[in-house]
Design a protein around this motif. Structure first.
Motif, PDB file in Angstrom:
ATOM      1  N   UNK A  18       4.783 -27.013 -60.762  1.00  0.00           N
ATOM      2  CA  UNK A  18       3.808 -26.143 -61.418  1.00  0.00           C
ATOM      3  C   UNK A  18       2.528 -26.940 -61.631  1.00  0.00           C
ATOM      4  N   UNK A  19       1.410 -26.397 -61.157  1.00  0.00           N
ATOM      5  CA  UNK A  19       0.121 -27.074 -61.274  1.00  0.00           C
ATOM      6  C   UNK A  19      -0.909 -26.125 -61.853  1.00  0.00           C
ATOM      7  N   UNK A  20      -1.885 -26.714 -62.549  1.00  0.00           N
ATOM      8  CA  UNK A  20      -3.003 -25.899 -63.034  1.00  0.00           C
ATOM      9  C   UNK A  20      -4.020 -25.798 -61.905  1.00  0.00           C
ATOM     10  N   UNK A  21      -4.844 -24.762 -61.968  1.00  0.00           N
ATOM     11  CA  UNK A  21      -5.877 -24.633 -60.947  1.00  0.00           C
ATOM     12  C   UNK A  21      -7.222 -24.354 -61.592  1.00  0.00           C
ATOM     13  N   UNK A  22      -8.265 -24.844 -60.944  1.00  0.00           N
ATOM     14  CA  UNK A  22      -9.637 -24.723 -61.426  1.00  0.00           C
ATOM     15  C   UNK A  22     -10.232 -23.413 -60.914  1.00  0.00           C
ATOM     16  N   UNK A  49      13.768 -18.624 -63.641  1.00  0.00           N
ATOM     17  CA  UNK A  49      14.099 -18.863 -65.044  1.00  0.00           C
ATOM     18  C   UNK A  49      13.371 -20.078 -65.594  1.00  0.00           C
ATOM     19  N   UNK A  50      13.327 -21.151 -64.817  1.00  0.00           N
ATOM     20  CA  UNK A  50      12.614 -22.356 -65.245  1.00  0.00           C
ATOM     21  C   UNK A  50      11.127 -22.063 -65.408  1.00  0.00           C
ATOM     22  N   UNK A  51      10.544 -21.352 -64.445  1.00  0.00           N
ATOM     23  CA  UNK A  51       9.115 -21.034 -64.518  1.00  0.00           C
ATOM     24  C   UNK A  51       8.816 -20.168 -65.739  1.00  0.00           C
ATOM     25  N   UNK A  52       9.680 -19.211 -66.040  1.00  0.00           N
ATOM     26  CA  UNK A  52       9.448 -18.364 -67.213  1.00  0.00           C
ATOM     27  C   UNK A  52       9.558 -19.168 -68.501  1.00  0.00           C
ATOM     28  N   UNK A  53      10.537 -20.062 -68.587  1.00  0.00           N
ATOM     29  CA  UNK A  53      10.681 -20.888 -69.787  1.00  0.00           C
ATOM     30  C   UNK A  53       9.471 -21.806 -69.952  1.00  0.00           C
ATOM     31  N   UNK A  54       9.028 -22.400 -68.872  1.00  0.00           N
ATOM     32  CA  UNK A  54       7.874 -23.304 -68.937  1.00  0.00           C
ATOM     33  C   UNK A  54       6.614 -22.526 -69.314  1.00  0.00           C
ATOM     34  N   UNK A  55       6.497 -21.297 -68.849  1.00  0.00           N
ATOM     35  CA  UNK A  55       5.290 -20.516 -69.157  1.00  0.00           C
ATOM     36  C   UNK A  55       5.126 -20.297 -70.661  1.00  0.00           C
TER      37      UNK A  55
END
Length: 182
Positions: free
Chosen positions: A107-111, A55-61
């Motif tokens: 949650x991290x961004x990736x190159x 749920x947290x990941x979906x809200x953050x997305x």
């Protein structure tokens, strides 16, 4: 077989069927029930954690496009006036708070540019036929991708290199075409 013999046989089977099990069987069943209860408690707790994380990941997305817009605006602000640069400093602080929140939730961004295309992490929005890059390599990243420890939150949108297909056209095809038309 007489009625009396049938009755005695029935009583023996009844006692055998419904006789209380020995003390050891009760202990074994008790410990198995305790173990099963503990396993179920752990399983339910893990499912609760997974549902909360999902749920947290979906809200953050849903906030990721806003973060992208902040980053794009700040890139253009570098070429602006001094007043725009002052505003940009404040927006950089807000952006860093967003990124810290992402980091706190794992949650991290990736190159992606220069890597090999992986459909689990990338979404190909453009394919360029070229021999200048290895087949399947990512030439350009249009939108950053984000991932957590367990799954991809948003795949990176990328341009992928593909080697051109060589068409083997026999040279005598033109001669056959002329023969057919005549």
């Amino acid at each position: 077989m007489t009625d009396e013999q049938k009755n005695e046989e029935f009583q023996k089977e009844f006692q055998k069927e419904f006789q209380s099990p020995p003390q050891e069987d009760w202990k074994d069943k008790y410990f198995r029930a305790l173990a099963e209860q503990e396993n179920m408690r752990k399983r339910i707790q893990k499912e609760k954690q997974d549902v909360a994380r999902f749920g947290i990941e979906n809200a953050i997305s849903e906030f990721l496009p806003a973060i992208d817009n902040f980053e794009n605006a700040l890139r253009f602000a570098e070429n602006g006036s001094s007043e725009v640069k002052n505003w940009a400093i404040g927006f950089e602080m807000i952006l860093s708070q967003f990124k810290e929140t992402l980091h706190n939730h794992g949650i991290v961004s990736f190159h992606s540019q220069g890597n090999t295309f992986d459909p689990e992490f990338h979404e190909a929005v453009e394919i360029l036929e070229t021999a200048d890059y290895p087949d399947g390599s990512i030439i350009q990243e249009f939108t950053k991708g984000y991932k957590s420890a367990g799954r991809t939150i948003r795949p990176a949108r990328v341009k992928v290199a593909k080697h051109p297909q060589k068409l083997d056209i026999p040279a005598d095809t033109d001669a056959e075409q002329e023969t057919i038309t005549n």
